[in-house]
Design an enzyme around this catalytic site. Structure first.
Site, PDB file in Angstrom:
ATOM      1  N   LYS A 185      11.070  14.196  11.897  1.00  0.00           N
ATOM      2  CA  LYS A 185      10.739  13.165  12.836  1.00  0.00           C
ATOM      3  C   LYS A 185       9.866  12.211  11.940  1.00  0.00           C
ATOM      4  CE  LYS A 185       6.690  12.227  15.600  1.00  0.00           C
ATOM      5  NZ  LYS A 185       6.174  11.163  14.844  1.00  0.00           N
ATOM      6  N   GLY A 237       0.406  13.780   5.882  1.00  0.00           N
ATOM      7  CA  GLY A 237      -0.203  12.828   7.008  1.00  0.00           C
ATOM      8  C   GLY A 237      -1.723  13.240   6.505  1.00  0.00           C
ATOM      9  N   SER A 238      -2.247  13.090   7.751  1.00  0.00           N
ATOM     10  CA  SER A 238      -3.742  13.288   7.506  1.00  0.00           C
ATOM     11  C   SER A 238      -4.202  14.823   7.524  1.00  0.00           C
ATOM     12  CB  SER A 238      -4.519  12.713   9.051  1.00  0.00           C
ATOM     13  OG  SER A 238      -4.180  13.393  10.166  1.00  0.00           O
ATOM     14  N   THR A 239      -5.463  15.203   6.806  1.00  0.00           N
ATOM     15  CA  THR A 239      -5.859  16.534   6.835  1.00  0.00           C
ATOM     16  C   THR A 239      -5.832  17.038   8.265  1.00  0.00           C
ATOM     17  OG1 THR A 239      -6.837  16.128   4.648  1.00  0.00           O
ATOM     18  CG2 THR A 239      -7.529  17.900   5.843  1.00  0.00           C
ATOM     19  N   VAL A 241      -4.567  16.453  11.053  1.00  0.00           N
ATOM     20  CA  VAL A 241      -3.226  16.872  11.882  1.00  0.00           C
ATOM     21  C   VAL A 241      -2.498  17.973  10.910  1.00  0.00           C
ATOM     22  CG1 VAL A 241      -1.094  16.100  12.251  1.00  0.00           C
ATOM     23  CG2 VAL A 241      -2.928  14.581  12.860  1.00  0.00           C
ATOM     24  N   GLY A 242      -2.578  17.843   9.587  1.00  0.00           N
ATOM     25  CA  GLY A 242      -2.052  19.035   8.815  1.00  0.00           C
ATOM     26  C   GLY A 242      -2.756  20.400   9.096  1.00  0.00           C
ATOM     27  N   GLU A 259       1.298  18.024   2.632  1.00  0.00           N
ATOM     28  CA  GLU A 259       0.486  16.956   1.574  1.00  0.00           C
ATOM     29  C   GLU A 259      -0.227  16.003   2.463  1.00  0.00           C
ATOM     30  OE1 GLU A 259      -0.507  14.062  -0.190  1.00  0.00           O
ATOM     31  OE2 GLU A 259       1.482  13.209   0.060  1.00  0.00           O
ATOM     32  N   GLU A 392     -11.908   9.613   3.562  1.00  0.00           N
ATOM     33  CA  GLU A 392     -10.742   8.971   3.525  1.00  0.00           C
ATOM     34  C   GLU A 392     -10.751   7.615   4.211  1.00  0.00           C
ATOM     35  OE1 GLU A 392      -6.220   9.588   2.226  1.00  0.00           O
ATOM     36  OE2 GLU A 392      -6.865  10.710   4.030  1.00  0.00           O
TER      37      GLU A 392
END
Length: 504
Positions: A185, A237-239, A241-242, A259, A392
């Site tokens: 995706k 992606g972002s922390t 969402v991770g 990552e 960030e």
């Protein structure tokens, strides 16, 4: 050959998904359109996929895995991977243009990223023939053991908008080299080059279903993360969402590779090559408009040179060529969308309110071709507790933090929850080695910044992620380890003595 483009060259293109080796529209029949963030014109449209489309893709990937791809030889995989690298080079200009139109990054940068993408596929091809395990023959005269790598299965890949072609290629060819299949995706903001890449995979001769791309919004990502037929999730992606993906995957004990974000420090010592450090500071802060997990947004500078360094960085920032990404002379393009622009403006205001000294930029670029161009920004007199030094931003904002001792500089560098990348600028070898040893980051650059090679693993400590991409270590990320023990000769040891001595 490089080309120049104008708005007249931009024609919107509809790009179907790729499922089971064929172009595919969404089960719902719905589509969505992406406008160029730099030019405010439509450039591409895609099927608005959903859970039914993910299910089709996962089933296709499973059929391909069990139907022969799992057992393909390293030589067969290598030839196909190498062919994709050739096709990427053949279509480099089309890929670069599509990337620039959807991301807003300068066309020259997109061309460089396409070239790097081809190298990733080329290197992964070498790994396909280098999968190996261990043999143990020192376990005793009656024991021989093997440790082998096996394909993990169907890999769900969820990729971001900032480097869409490059980042999917930090995952996909390595997963394929290890014998896996994939359901991908891409970000709904930047889906074009991933779909185009899937077309090249098909053209290269990969079996149908080995690589599938489902376009759409976050609901597609959620469907991938929760699908029982997915064996592993690889996410960039972002922390935030991770963390959610890790929690979701954890419910089914799926393997994850993440990552995530970074707040990456560059320590500049009095022994630094001053001009090189200034150039790298500007590059680290403004490359891709700062929309980069490796952005070197924290410049930790020795107090004795901090003011001079700030003046030099500011002078360079004020002369940066910011503008139309289709112009080959542009160095800094557009932010990706209005939401990211709002984030950057919020952090700039927080920096002002916290007492940092704004010495360059801090506002939208006037008379730009579109509304999402932001001036390269520099804050001086920043302290480690300020949000602009800890969080960030994902925008063109540099923070300069003074320090007095190397120990203090390393402490400041390690003071955030992130640990993706870090750097030290010094011609004093002992100083450089001490910092490289003590910095808590997955990559430490010494007298350079943001160079990357397919051979070297990439990933972070702490909230910057889990696992590593690239390098030969990537094969382990996308593999299962199996231990095989073999009995050599008769098994004479008995747990329960045999009553009949003649049959013992």
């Amino acid at each position: 050959m490089s080309h120049s483009y104008t708005l007249n060259d931009i024609k919107p293109v509809h790009r179907p998904m790729v499922i089971d080796g064929a172009d595919s529209e969404a089960d719902s029949g719905e589509t969505f359109t992406r406008n160029s963030p730099a030019h405010e014109v439509p450039v591409s449209s895609f099927p608005a996929g959903g859970a039914p489309d993910v299910d089709r893709a996962v089933k296709a990937a499973r059929r391909a895995l069990e139907g022969g791809w799992r057992g393909a030889t390293g030589s067969q995989r290598a030839k196909l991977l190498h062919r994709v690298s050739e096709l990427v080079r053949r279509d480099a200009e089309q890929l670069a243009l599509a990337e620039t139109l959807e991301t807003g990054k300068p066309i020259t940068q997109s061309r460089t990223e396409v070239a790097s993408t081809a190298e990733l596929w080329e290197y992964a091809a070498t790994l396909a023939r280098a999968t190996q395990g261990d043999a143990h023959n020192g376990l005793g005269p009656d024991t021989f053991a093997l440790v082998v790598h096996e394909p993990l299965g169907v890999i769900g890949m969820i990729t971001p908008w900032n480097f869409p072609l490059l980042i999917v290629s930090q995952k996909l060819p390595f997963a394929l080299a290890a014998g896996n299949t994939a359901v991908i995706k891409p970000s709904e903001s930047t889906s074009a080059t991933t779909v185009m890449l899937a077309g090249l995979v098909r053209e290269a001769g990969f079996p149908d279903g080995v690589v599938n791309v489902v376009t759409g919004n976050r609901h597609v990502g959620s469907a991938i993360a929760t699908h029982p037929g997915i064996d592993m999730i690889s996410f960039t992606g972002s922390t935030g969402v991770g963390r959610t993906i890790a929690q979701t995957a954890g419910a089914d004990l799926k393997k994850v590779e993440l990552e995530l974000g970074g707040k990456n420090p560059q320590i500049v010592t009095p022994h630094a090559d001053f001009a090189a450090a200034v150039d790298a500071g500007v590059f680290g802060g403004y490359f891709n408009v700062g929309q980069c997990c490796n952005s070197g947004s924290r410049l930790i500078v020795h107090r004795s040179i901090a003011d001079e360094f700030a003046e030099a960085v500011t002078a360079r920032a004020k002369t940066m060529r910011v503008g139309d990404p289709l112009d080959a002379d542009t160095l800094v393009g557009s932010l990706v969308n209005d939401a990211q622009l709002a984030v950057v403006e919020r952090y700039v205001e927080e920096g002002r309110e916290a007492g940092a000294r704004l010495i360059a930029g801090g506002e939208r670029l006037q008379d730009a071709v579109g509304p999402r161009f932001f001036t390269p920004t520099v804050f001086a007199d920043v302290t480690p507790d300020m949000s602009i030094a800890r969080e960030e931003i994902f925008g063109p904002v540099l923070s300069i933090l003074p320090y007095d001792t190397l120990e203090e500089a390393v402490k400041i560098a390690n003071s955030t929850s992130f640990g993706l990348s870090a750097g030290i600028w010094s011609t004093d070898i002992e100083e450089a080695l001490v910092a490289a040893r003590d910095l808590r980051a997955g990559t430490v650059w010494v007298n350079r910044w943001m160079d990357g090679y397919p051979e070297l693993p990439f990933g972070g400590y702490g909230q910057s992620g889990i696992g590593r991409e690239l390098g030969r270590q990537a094969l382990a990320e996308f593999s299962e380890l199996k231990t095989i023990q073999l009995q050599v000769g008769p098994r004479t040891t008995r747990w329960v003595p045999t009553p009949d001595a003649s049959r013992a």
